[in-house]
Motif scaffolding. Structure first.
Motif, PDB file in Angstrom:
ATOM      1  N   ASN A   1       0.828  -1.211   0.000  1.00 53.59           N
ATOM      2  CA  ASN A   1       0.000   0.000   0.000  1.00 53.59           C
ATOM      3  C   ASN A   1       0.861   1.259   0.000  1.00 53.59           C
ATOM      4  OD1 ASN A   1      -2.971  -0.844   0.508  1.00 53.59           O
ATOM      5  ND2 ASN A   1      -1.842  -2.066   2.000  1.00 53.59           N
ATOM      6  N   VAL A   2       0.311   2.333  -0.518  1.00 54.71           N
ATOM      7  CA  VAL A   2       0.973   3.632  -0.407  1.00 54.71           C
ATOM      8  C   VAL A   2       1.039   4.001   1.069  1.00 54.71           C
ATOM      9  CG1 VAL A   2       0.780   6.093  -0.952  1.00 54.71           C
ATOM     10  CG2 VAL A   2       0.169   4.394  -2.675  1.00 54.71           C
ATOM     11  N   ILE A   3       2.184   4.478   1.517  1.00 59.14           N
ATOM     12  CA  ILE A   3       2.395   4.816   2.929  1.00 59.14           C
ATOM     13  C   ILE A   3       2.103   6.297   3.145  1.00 59.14           C
ATOM     14  CG2 ILE A   3       4.091   4.898   4.795  1.00 59.14           C
ATOM     15  CD1 ILE A   3       5.631   2.678   3.172  1.00 59.14           C
ATOM     16  N   THR A   4       1.239   6.588   4.116  1.00 61.09           N
ATOM     17  CA  THR A   4       0.915   7.982   4.421  1.00 61.09           C
ATOM     18  C   THR A   4       0.937   8.202   5.930  1.00 61.09           C
ATOM     19  OG1 THR A   4      -1.489   7.680   4.695  1.00 61.09           O
ATOM     20  CG2 THR A   4      -0.664   7.996   2.427  1.00 61.09           C
ATOM     21  N   LYS A   5       0.933   9.464   6.326  1.00 57.86           N
ATOM     22  CA  LYS A   5       0.946   9.798   7.750  1.00 57.86           C
ATOM     23  C   LYS A   5      -0.379   9.429   8.420  1.00 57.86           C
ATOM     24  CE  LYS A   5       4.411  13.446   7.444  1.00 57.86           C
ATOM     25  NZ  LYS A   5       4.749  14.877   7.671  1.00 57.86           N
ATOM     26  N   THR A   6      -1.415   9.182   7.629  1.00 53.07           N
ATOM     27  CA  THR A   6      -2.722   8.846   8.205  1.00 53.07           C
ATOM     28  C   THR A   6      -3.007   7.348   8.221  1.00 53.07           C
ATOM     29  OG1 THR A   6      -3.809   9.171   6.056  1.00 53.07           O
ATOM     30  CG2 THR A   6      -3.721  11.073   7.544  1.00 53.07           C
ATOM     31  N   ASN A   7      -2.171   6.548   7.540  1.00 56.73           N
ATOM     32  CA  ASN A   7      -2.471   5.111   7.516  1.00 56.73           C
ATOM     33  C   ASN A   7      -1.386   4.208   8.089  1.00 56.73           C
ATOM     34  OD1 ASN A   7      -0.448   4.667   5.579  1.00 56.73           O
ATOM     35  ND2 ASN A   7      -1.853   4.272   3.897  1.00 56.73           N
ATOM     36  N   TYR A   8      -0.209   4.774   8.419  1.00 50.71           N
ATOM     37  CA  TYR A   8       0.891   3.885   8.795  1.00 50.71           C
ATOM     38  C   TYR A   8       0.619   3.101  10.080  1.00 50.71           C
ATOM     39  CZ  TYR A   8       2.744   6.990  12.471  1.00 50.71           C
ATOM     40  OH  TYR A   8       2.908   7.728  13.615  1.00 50.71           O
ATOM     41  N   ARG A   9      -0.183   3.651  10.986  1.00 46.78           N
ATOM     42  CA  ARG A   9      -0.484   2.908  12.224  1.00 46.78           C
ATOM     43  C   ARG A   9      -1.369   1.684  11.918  1.00 46.78           C
ATOM     44  NH1 ARG A   9       1.533   5.103  16.571  1.00 46.78           N
ATOM     45  NH2 ARG A   9       2.025   7.321  16.650  1.00 46.78           N
ATOM     46  N   LEU A  10      -2.246   1.819  10.956  1.00 46.68           N
ATOM     47  CA  LEU A  10      -3.061   0.671  10.536  1.00 46.68           C
ATOM     48  C   LEU A  10      -2.195  -0.357   9.811  1.00 46.68           C
ATOM     49  CD1 LEU A  10      -6.265   2.525   9.269  1.00 46.68           C
ATOM     50  CD2 LEU A  10      -5.888   1.438  11.495  1.00 46.68           C
ATOM     51  N   LEU A  11      -1.204   0.117   9.067  1.00 47.57           N
ATOM     52  CA  LEU A  11      -0.275  -0.796   8.392  1.00 47.57           C
ATOM     53  C   LEU A  11       0.556  -1.570   9.412  1.00 47.57           C
ATOM     54  CD1 LEU A  11       0.955   1.491   5.446  1.00 47.57           C
ATOM     55  CD2 LEU A  11      -0.825  -0.276   5.386  1.00 47.57           C
ATOM     56  N   GLN A  12       0.907  -0.929  10.516  1.00 42.72           N
ATOM     57  CA  GLN A  12       1.633  -1.625  11.582  1.00 42.72           C
ATOM     58  C   GLN A  12       0.803  -2.789  12.133  1.00 42.72           C
ATOM     59  OE1 GLN A  12       2.329   1.672  14.278  1.00 42.72           O
ATOM     60  NE2 GLN A  12       4.399   2.023  13.516  1.00 42.72           N
ATOM     61  N   ILE A  13      -0.498  -2.562  12.285  1.00 46.07           N
ATOM     62  CA  ILE A  13      -1.393  -3.616  12.781  1.00 46.07           C
ATOM     63  C   ILE A  13      -1.477  -4.751  11.773  1.00 46.07           C
ATOM     64  CG2 ILE A  13      -3.779  -4.157  13.436  1.00 46.07           C
ATOM     65  CD1 ILE A  13      -4.005  -1.202  14.380  1.00 46.07           C
ATOM     66  N   LEU A  14      -1.626  -4.415  10.511  1.00 44.51           N
ATOM     67  CA  LEU A  14      -1.715  -5.446   9.466  1.00 44.51           C
ATOM     68  C   LEU A  14      -0.414  -6.231   9.348  1.00 44.51           C
ATOM     69  CD1 LEU A  14      -3.723  -3.517   6.733  1.00 44.51           C
ATOM     70  CD2 LEU A  14      -4.495  -5.504   8.041  1.00 44.51           C
ATOM     71  N   ASP A  15       0.712  -5.576   9.556  1.00 43.41           N
ATOM     72  CA  ASP A  15       1.992  -6.291   9.547  1.00 43.41           C
ATOM     73  C   ASP A  15       2.060  -7.281  10.703  1.00 43.41           C
ATOM     74  OD1 ASP A  15       2.811  -4.903   7.303  1.00 43.41           O
ATOM     75  OD2 ASP A  15       4.010  -3.445   8.413  1.00 43.41           O
ATOM     76  N   ALA A  16       1.498  -6.906  11.841  1.00 44.32           N
ATOM     77  CA  ALA A  16       1.456  -7.823  12.986  1.00 44.32           C
ATOM     78  C   ALA A  16       0.578  -9.031  12.662  1.00 44.32           C
ATOM     79  CB  ALA A  16       0.939  -7.099  14.226  1.00 44.32           C
ATOM     80  N   VAL A  17      -0.526  -8.806  11.965  1.00 44.66           N
ATOM     81  CA  VAL A  17      -1.386  -9.916  11.522  1.00 44.66           C
ATOM     82  C   VAL A  17      -0.597 -10.811  10.564  1.00 44.66           C
ATOM     83  CG1 VAL A  17      -3.473 -10.532  10.232  1.00 44.66           C
ATOM     84  CG2 VAL A  17      -3.511  -8.585  11.808  1.00 44.66           C
ATOM     85  N   ARG A  18       0.132 -10.192   9.671  1.00 40.88           N
ATOM     86  CA  ARG A  18       0.927 -10.942   8.680  1.00 40.88           C
ATOM     87  C   ARG A  18       1.949 -11.860   9.338  1.00 40.88           C
ATOM     88  NH1 ARG A  18       5.005  -7.944   4.346  1.00 40.88           N
ATOM     89  NH2 ARG A  18       5.943  -9.850   3.475  1.00 40.88           N
TER      90      ARG A  18
END
Length: 242
Positions: free
Chosen positions: A133-150
């Protein structure tokens, strides 16, 4: 004013613990060697410390002596450029912050849109996790959660069950807007990530429309061996998680 005085004056204004490089000094390119030599002399005199090749900092002194810079400072140039987010700390770097483990790692992991080779700075080993996904200042915390799921099966000092229990709570604390965003972001992750997100959202009684988005993205036949028990995630059977 001499170059040495210019450099020393600027260093005095740099906060303790902040990383800087010779390129941060507004001095002519042809004077680069003089700048590097001056910084190395300051290291020898104990005025500054060297983190790695070309990277320096002013040590902050604590009760136990001189402190190392924060992990963020060590990799800030790999995370932000010209005010734009180009990466984010993830996985080992945030598992402790997300309460997924009590272990503090010496590995810094960064989510990035482009492949990069691992590197070392000071005592830290830095590796990169490819983010679709494109990384932004508004979504990176959600990406951290998804990486933990991964990486739910490989979070250190915990089990898949314990990690899943914590992820259930993390998802429960998301606002409806955040739930919608995380589902859309999950669509670019591998299928078992989408399945586990679906099972967790189902368990948390999220909106059926969101659950349907994830359900339709899966082929309906594949099973996912994640090592999570039915006691922790009763909805796992519907999502073919074994």
């Amino acid at each position: 004013m001499k170059i040495v005085d210019i450099i020393e004056d600027k260093i005095k204004k740099i906060p303790a613990g902040h990383i800087f490089a010779y390129t941060d000094f507004d001095i002519q390119v042809e004077k680069k060697n003089t700048v590097v030599k001056t910084l190395n002399n300051f290291v020898a005199k104990g005025k500054i410390a060297k983190l790695s090749k070309g990277k320096f900092y002013k040590p902050e002194t604590g009760k136990l002596g001189k402190l190392l810079p924060t992990q963020y400072q060590v990799v800030k140039d790999l995370i932000e450029k010209d005010g734009k987010l180009i990466g984010y700390m993830t996985c080992y770097s945030v598992y402790n912050e997300l309460l997924l483990t009590t272990q503090v790692a010496s590995i810094i992991q960064i989510g990035t849109n482009k492949y990069r080779r691992p590197l070392k700075r000071g005592n830290y080993r830095i590796s990169f996790v490819l983010q679709p996904n494109v990384i932004t200042k508004t979504n990176y915390r959600l990406l951290q959660i998804l990486d933990a799921v991964r990486f739910v099966r490989s979070i250190p000092a915990t089990t898949a069950d314990e990690a899943c229990r914590r992820l259930i709570q993390i998802f429960k604390e998301l606002s409806p807007e955040e739930q919608t965003k995380i589902v859309k972001l999950a669509l670019k992750y591998t299928d078992y990530v989408r399945a586990l997100c679906g099972a967790i959202l189902s368990f948390n009684s999220a909106g059926e429309s969101l659950i349907a988005i994830l359900d339709k993205s899966l082929n309906g036949v594949t099973t996912y061996r994640l090592g999570i028990s039915e006691k922790i995630l009763p909805t796992k059977e519907r999502w073919r998680i074994i």
